[in-house]
Design a protein around this motif. Structure first.
Motif: not given
Ligand code: 5AD
Ligand code: SF4
Length: 364
Positions: A235-236, A282, A163, A317-318, A165, A69
């Motif tokens: 989650y994004v 996020a 995390r 990350l997103y 997760e 992700y």
């Molecule tokens: N969307 C949201 N949170 C994310 N993380 C990583 N990728 C994504 C995503 N696509 C979060 C994870 C990680 C933190 C550093 O960022 O939970 O532990």
């Protein structure tokens, strides 16, 4: 059914897993607002309308992992990789001190190597020389050996975020390649606790394949692990990842994901009461004022991004990650103003340890 759960909250009766499920599923606007109100009310009672600050320094986007992700996963060739110099990190820490942030987070991709361990240890020593022990220091640098955790603790870090997760090992396995182990992650959380860190964990919500039961178990996992801090966010999807490829969220989907993220914060606050809960960035990716909404749902920590603009674009990350140009410098005063407008008091110059941590260690 839901009104019975609201009555239980009013009467301070203990909530059962089934109650948590009903609260998390309270999606209609009127019920959602009531859940928000109880989240905020519980925060007010156990913490007050207070926000702790953690200046976030994203010190490297080089990662050896390949989480399906995440935008900075190893195999994403579209990212320019960077690592800050120790001087740059210490300068950011100094800026945080001058802004009276009270504490910082050093976050980065996961690298397990003697060179990286030395690099972080050196940074910690230098920050401690610079600040005379005044800043709280949290690390968020992934899975490491117990020895590495111990060295960084000795060098001055005292909190660690890792995390889980998802508390569901099966879902975890769907989100990660086979060489990423859920059990090992739990071992790492234990090692961190044994080392003396205040331990933070968290999950993403709204993941493909995730059920409300999973989210209920996530909250029970936080309780059973007796964590001090929780960082949760929706989650994004990120377009350059296996999980997010080709996914475009409709505004309705964005709203639902945001709302679920907010209910997750509120329900965790209602159930666990005195832990630190961060309002994840996020949330802001889904709505401009998402971070403020997180505080109004019961979160009490925000992590203003202090990474310099030159590197921010590379730490995505997103998709639609906010703050690529904000949070630092002049815009900080705007954030301060927004927080005051929603009735929050900023805790300056404080480490902002969770009340849960004090309660827990008093029993040890
Ligand atoms: N969307 C949201 N949170 C994310 N993380 C990583 N990728 C994504 C995503 N696509 C979060 C994870 C990680 C933190 C550093 O960022 O939970 O532990
Ligand atoms: Fe690396 Fe963390 Fe992203 Fe996984 S979530 S790829 S460990 S930075």
């Amino acid at each position: 059914m839901l009104t019975k759960v609201f009555d239980k909250i009013e009467n301070k009766s203990e909530l059962q897993p089934e109650d948590l499920r009903l609260l998390l599923e309270a999606a209609n606007p009127r019920e959602h607002e009531i859940v928000m109100r109880y989240g905020l009310q519980t925060k007010e009672e156990f913490i007050g309308r207070k926000v702790s600050l953690r200046g976030l320094i994203e010190l490297s986007n080089i990662c050896s992992k390949n989480c399906y992700y995440c935008g900075i996963r190893k195999d994403n060739r579209h990212v320019g990789r960077y690592r800050l110099t120790a001087d740059e990190v210490v300068a950011s820490a100094q800026w945080a001190l001058e802004q009276r942030f009270g504490s910082i987070v050093l976050q980065g991709g996961e690298i397990e190597s003697p060179g990286f361990t030395d690099f972080i240890e050196d940074i910690l020593h230098r920050i401690r020389e610079m600040d005379g022990g005044r800043l709280g220091i949290t690390l968020s640098l992934g899975e490491q050996s117990p020895e590495t955790y111990a060295r960084w603790f000795k060098a001055g870090a005292h909190r660690y975020l890792l995390r889980i997760e998802s508390s569901n090992p099966k879902l975890y396995a769907q989100l990660h390649p086979a060489n990423h182990s859920w059990e090992h992650r739990v071992d790492c959380l234990r090692a961190l606790r044994n080392c003396g860190y205040q331990v933070g964990t968290g999950v993403m919500c709204g993941l493909p394949g995730q059920t409300t039961e999973d989210l209920v178990r996530d909250i029970l996992f936080f309780r059973d692990f007796d964590v001090d801090m929780i960082g949760m966010g929706p989650y994004v999807p990120h377009g350059d990842t296996p999980l997010g490829k080709g996914i475009v969220m409709s505004s309705e989907e964005k709203y639902e994901r945001l709302a679920l993220g907010l209910r997750m914060i509120a329900v965790t606050r209602i159930f666990l009461q005195d832990v630190n809960i961060a309002s994840a960035t996020a949330l802001q990716a889904l709505r401009d004022d998402g971070r403020e909404l997180g505080l109004l749902a019961g979160a009490n920590v925000i992590m203003p991004n202090m990474t310099s603009a030159a590197y921010r674009e590379s730490y995505k990350l997103y998709d639609n990650k906010p703050g690529i140009y904000s949070d630092c410098g002049e815009t900080w005063s705007q954030i301060e103003q927004r927080l005051q407008e929603i009735g929050e008091t900023i805790l300056y110059d404080e480490w902002g340890d969770s009340r849960h941590f004090y309660a827990r260690t008093a029993h040890d």
